[in-house]
Motif scaffolding. Structure first.
Motif, short mmCIF file in Angstrom:
data_model
loop_
_atom_site.label_atom_id
_atom_site.label_comp_id
_atom_site.label_asym_id
_atom_site.label_seq_id
_atom_site.Cartn_x
_atom_site.Cartn_y
_atom_site.Cartn_z
N ALA A 60 41.72 41.98 36.74
CA ALA A 60 40.89 41.24 36.17
C ALA A 60 39.36 42.65 36.12
N ALA A 61 39.01 43.12 37.08
CA ALA A 61 37.78 44.10 37.64
C ALA A 61 38.34 45.43 36.45
N LEU A 62 39.57 45.88 36.18
CA LEU A 62 39.65 47.03 35.43
C LEU A 62 38.78 46.59 33.68
N LEU A 63 39.61 44.84 32.94
CA LEU A 63 38.81 44.01 32.51
C LEU A 63 36.91 44.63 32.18
N ILE A 64 36.90 44.13 33.17
CA ILE A 64 35.58 43.44 33.00
C ILE A 64 34.89 45.03 33.56
N ALA A 65 34.86 45.96 34.19
CA ALA A 65 34.29 47.60 34.17
C ALA A 65 34.87 48.47 33.68
#
Length: 90
Positions: A60-65
């Motif tokens: 999720a962090a990769l998708l967001i950032a």
């Protein structure tokens, strides 16, 4: 190309690597700590309980950032290509 230019580029690369790794590492740290705290409170020692939430949170962090990370990398690369003539002495 002198040593100060090389050191400057190296310092910028290390700072960029830290900025790019920070969202993923901080997310994994927070989720890992939370799951570890939950495991110690409930005394559930399941390996997948600590791995799966962390993997989902990092994804999720990769998708967001991810967009920001790519734009920072492209910006750094563009700056390096723009500095090539001055680094070669031209």
């Amino acid at each position: 190309m002198d040593t100060t230019a090389v050191l400057d580029i190296g310092l910028q690369a290390v700072i960029l690597a830290g900025k790019l790794a920070a969202p993923i590492l901080i997310t994994a740290l927070v989720v890992g700590f939370s799951v570890s705290l939950l495991q110690s409170i409930t005394q559930i020692q399941e390996v997948t309980l600590s791995f799966v939430p962390k993997a989902i949170a990092v994804a999720a962090a990769l998708l967001i950032a991810g967009h920001w990370m790519i734009s920072e990398t492209v910006s750094f690369t563009t700056q390096l290509f723009e500095r090539i003539p001055s680094l070669l002495g031209g």
